[in-house]
Structure formats: structure tokens, C-alpha cells
Scaffold this motif. Structure first.
Motif, PDB file in Angstrom:
ATOM      1  N   PRO A   1       0.796  -1.235   0.000  1.00 52.81           N
ATOM      2  CA  PRO A   1       0.000   0.000   0.000  1.00 52.81           C
ATOM      3  C   PRO A   1       0.830   1.288   0.000  1.00 52.81           C
ATOM      4  O   PRO A   1       0.315   2.345  -0.362  1.00 52.81           O
ATOM      5  CB  PRO A   1      -0.818  -0.106   1.298  1.00 52.81           C
ATOM      6  N   SER A   2       2.120   1.191   0.354  1.00 55.07           N
ATOM      7  CA  SER A   2       2.937   2.416   0.336  1.00 55.07           C
ATOM      8  C   SER A   2       3.206   2.887  -1.098  1.00 55.07           C
ATOM      9  O   SER A   2       3.685   3.996  -1.323  1.00 55.07           O
ATOM     10  CB  SER A   2       4.267   2.185   1.056  1.00 55.07           C
ATOM     11  N   PHE A   3       2.891   2.041  -2.085  1.00 51.07           N
ATOM     12  CA  PHE A   3       3.100   2.406  -3.490  1.00 51.07           C
ATOM     13  C   PHE A   3       1.991   3.288  -4.051  1.00 51.07           C
ATOM     14  O   PHE A   3       2.110   3.809  -5.152  1.00 51.07           O
ATOM     15  CB  PHE A   3       3.205   1.158  -4.367  1.00 51.07           C
ATOM     16  N   TYR A   4       0.859   3.382  -3.334  1.00 48.56           N
ATOM     17  CA  TYR A   4      -0.225   4.218  -3.863  1.00 48.56           C
ATOM     18  C   TYR A   4      -0.855   5.032  -2.739  1.00 48.56           C
ATOM     19  O   TYR A   4      -0.788   4.665  -1.569  1.00 48.56           O
ATOM     20  CB  TYR A   4      -1.257   3.375  -4.624  1.00 48.56           C
ATOM     21  N   ILE A   5      -1.498   6.135  -3.138  1.00 46.32           N
ATOM     22  CA  ILE A   5      -1.948   7.098  -2.124  1.00 46.32           C
ATOM     23  C   ILE A   5      -3.293   6.701  -1.519  1.00 46.32           C
ATOM     24  O   ILE A   5      -3.564   6.989  -0.360  1.00 46.32           O
ATOM     25  CB  ILE A   5      -1.989   8.542  -2.687  1.00 46.32           C
ATOM     26  N   THR A   6      -4.144   6.051  -2.276  1.00 47.24           N
ATOM     27  CA  THR A   6      -5.412   5.528  -1.764  1.00 47.24           C
ATOM     28  C   THR A   6      -6.058   4.703  -2.879  1.00 47.24           C
ATOM     29  O   THR A   6      -5.545   4.657  -4.007  1.00 47.24           O
ATOM     30  CB  THR A   6      -6.373   6.651  -1.312  1.00 47.24           C
ATOM     31  N   ARG A   7      -7.176   4.050  -2.550  1.00 44.88           N
ATOM     32  CA  ARG A   7      -7.962   3.358  -3.591  1.00 44.88           C
ATOM     33  C   ARG A   7      -9.401   3.850  -3.492  1.00 44.88           C
ATOM     34  O   ARG A   7      -9.954   3.946  -2.391  1.00 44.88           O
ATOM     35  CB  ARG A   7      -7.907   1.840  -3.374  1.00 44.88           C
ATOM     36  N   VAL A   8      -9.968   4.181  -4.656  1.00 40.79           N
ATOM     37  CA  VAL A   8     -11.382   4.587  -4.731  1.00 40.79           C
ATOM     38  C   VAL A   8     -12.127   3.421  -5.377  1.00 40.79           C
ATOM     39  O   VAL A   8     -11.836   3.056  -6.524  1.00 40.79           O
ATOM     40  CB  VAL A   8     -11.545   5.873  -5.565  1.00 40.79           C
ATOM     41  N   ALA A   9     -13.059   2.811  -4.653  1.00 41.73           N
ATOM     42  CA  ALA A   9     -13.680   1.591  -5.180  1.00 41.73           C
ATOM     43  C   ALA A   9     -14.923   1.218  -4.395  1.00 41.73           C
ATOM     44  O   ALA A   9     -15.152   1.698  -3.297  1.00 41.73           O
ATOM     45  CB  ALA A   9     -12.689   0.428  -5.095  1.00 41.73           C
TER      46      ALA A   9
END
Ligand code: AHR
Length: 321
Positions: free
Chosen positions: A125-133
Motif C-alpha cells: 500500500p505504500s506504493f499508492y496514495i489511496t484506492r477509490v472503489a
């Protein structure tokens, strides 16, 4: 260096940072965002692309769009191109869950924030800022719960399953949620399961092969991971003289206009909604991140469930007819 000189040096660095605009926490106008989309495999996907583009335009965001044609290597190439162009942020709608670490590391090395949208990735998860789903497991559970109550008076219900793209979190999680619920009800059983790749033609072909290998009279329901595959399956059933929605119950996911048409025509029984309108949350999350705010790991997009009783109105409202 004297403390006065130190203060002056710190001030000079601060002014330089302001001038070059690289200070963390700075709000940005005129954003350029690269959007790596899965493809155009379904009616839902097309609505999602259109919604992302319309919202970007409404917000004055320059959106660089790439259609991955359902191939991960195309999406990885798109990400590398966005990185090379130095975009302000990347939105990745991943076709499958695994295999993203290397390219996400490359984006991080260039300090380009990546937001995951719709399907999930297994990367750190440190590779992306958040997930919208939306919650795909929940969608599977809701679909199964509906089928449980719709078949409550039957001694048994044999289900055929049309799976989405192999390795995609939308398929894996919907399957998990559905199976979790029917495991509690021994009268319900999945007797055949195959991927139709989330496409209408795939759904039709797989349903044809089910109908050729299983006595149709013993099939109680079709569970399709999306509406397009179900619409293909409806065609296959009709071609064999089967009355979908009556002879064989149907349940699917997405809530696209065509499934409302099918429900209004008596060919489908229920759909679980997946909203295509995720652009507002996604662009806001990117702006918040660039302004220095901390984001939650997941930004949820809610959805409802629809039945034939409102199908005619929903079809009119959603298809614009
Ligand atoms: O990832 C979401 C799924 O992808 C949708 O349910 C399906 O229609 C699309 O292809």
C-alpha cells in the motif's frame, strides 16, 4: 556558520522552494493526470470512462487517457509513458491484481503519486496514495442473499456461474462473497463455473457451452459477475427456447441501462449496482494529497440493488430515453 547566517540560509531555501513549487503541501492548479484504464470490455466500463472524462473536464484537469485493451502489459507501458511525461499524478484501474510492484516503484522513484481506482492490486500500500472503489465482496454477498430468498421454497438450486476476468479483484472478490453466503445454504450449489472475461460475447459462449453440457431443466439460476455477460447468456438461453428470468433465474452486477431493459422485458431478475461515478472522489483525493493531507487507505463508493419493479423508470433515467 553563525546562527544569523543559518537563519538567512534557511530563509533562502524556503523562498527557493516556494518559487519552484516543490514544497510538500502546496495546492496545485492546472493538474495533468494520466489515467490507465482497463479497456472497453463492458457497458459499465464505457460509462466509467465517460464519467472520468466528463468530471476531469468539469474540474479543468488535463486527463491523458490510455485504453489498456484488457492487457496488463499495455497498462504498464501507459504508466511508464505517464512517468516519462512527468504528469502530476496517475490513476490506475488495474486489469488484474498482481504484477504491479516494479512499475509502481518507478512512479514512486519519480515522486509521482498513484491512485488505484475500481479493481485492487496486491502491491504494498505504500506504493499508492489511496484506492477509490466499491466493495466487490459485499456485491457477491448481496447477490447470493437475493438468490437465497428467491429460491427459499425450492428443495435445491443448481447455479451456473459466469466469472469475470481471471485474476481481477472484481471477479475474485465477487466469487468470494457469493460463495461465502451460499456455503450456509446446502440447497444452493454451483454446478459449473467459467470465465466470460466480463464481455457480452464471452458470456454468451460460456452459457452456450453450459447449456450443451448440462440439462437446462436442472439449472435453477445464472450468477454472472457482470451484466454484459448475463445479457450474452440471455441471448444464448433464448436461442435454445429457454425463458430467462422464469425458467432460469438471473442475478448479475453493474446496473447498466441494458440490464434494466432486460428486467423490464421479463428476461432478468435482479442486478447489484456498481456506480461508475468515481471521478469526483478520485480527483479530490489527488488534490488533497498534493495539498499535504493524509488520505484513508480506501475511499468507498456505495451502490444499491435493483429489481424489475423499477426497471422501466431506471432504464429511461439511465439511458436518457
Ligand atoms: O471492475 C469492475 C468490473 O469490470 C465491472 O463489473 C465489469 O462490467 C467491468 O468489466
Amino acid at each position: 556558520m553563525s546562527s544569523r547566517k543559518l537563519v538567512l540560509a534557511a530563509l533562502a531555501v524556503f523562498v527557493l522552494v516556494l518559487m519552484t513549487g516543490v514544497m510538500v503541501g502546496q495546492a496545485q492548479d492546472d493538474l495533468t493526470i494520466g489515467f490507465a484504464q482497463v479497456g472497453s470490455e463492458s457497458g459499465w466500463r464505457t460509462s466509467f470512462t465517460n464519467a472520468m472524462m466528463a468530471e476531469a473536464e468539469a474540474q479543468g484537469i488535463t486527463l491523458l487517457f490510455s485504453d489498456g485493451q484488457q492487457r496488463q502489459e499495455n497498462q504498464i507501458a501507459a504508466l511508464r509513458s505517464f512517468i516519462a511525461q512527468g504528469v502530476d499524478a496517475i490513476i490506475l484501474a488495474p486489469v488484474v491484481e498482481t504484477g504491479w510492484d516494479e512499475v509502481l516503484q518507478e512512479a514512486q522513484d519519480e515522486s509521482i503519486p498513484v491512485l488505484i481506482i475500481d479493481r485492487n492490486v496486491t502491491a504494498d500500500p505504500s506504493f499508492y496514495i489511496t484506492r477509490v472503489a466499491s466493495d466487490f465482496v459485499h456485491e457477491g454477498r448481496v447477490a447470493a442473499a437475493w438468490l437465497v430468498q428467491a429460491t427459499a421454497s425450492r428443495a435445491e438450486c443448481n447455479i451456473v456461474e459466469l466469472q469475470g476476468t481471471v485474476g481481477s479483484s472484481a471477479a475474485l472478490d465477487r466469487q468470494t462473497g457469493f460463495n461465502e453466503v451460499i456455503a450456509l445454504f446446502p440447497s444452493l450449489e454451483i454446478v459449473a463455473s467459467q470465465s466470460g472475461d466480463f464481455t457480452r460475447t464471452g458470456g454468451k459462449e460460456v452459457m452456450e457451452s453450459f447449456l450443451n453440457s448440462i440439462d437446462p431443466a436442472t439449472i435453477c439460476a445464472v450468477w454472472a459477475h457482470n451484466d454484459d455477460m448475463l445479457i450474452g447468456a440471455i441471448e444464448a438461453m433464448k436461442e435454445q427456447g429457454i425463458d430467462p428470468g422464469d425458467d432460469i433465474l438471473t442475478i448479475s452486477v453493474d446496473a447498466i441501462p441494458d440490464i434494466f431493459r432486460a428486467m423490464a422485458d421479463g428476461d432478468a431478475n435482479a442486478t447489484v449496482e456498481l456506480s461508475p461515478n468515481m471521478g469526483v472522489q478520485a480527483y479530490q483525493a489527488i488534490k488533497d494529497y498534493l495539498a499535504g493531507e493524509t488520505l484513508p487507505p480506501l475511499i468507498s463508493v456505495p451502490g444499491g440493488m435493483y429489481f424489475p419493479d423499477t426497471a422501466e423508470e431506471e432504464y429511461a433515467a439511465r439511458s436518457g430515453s
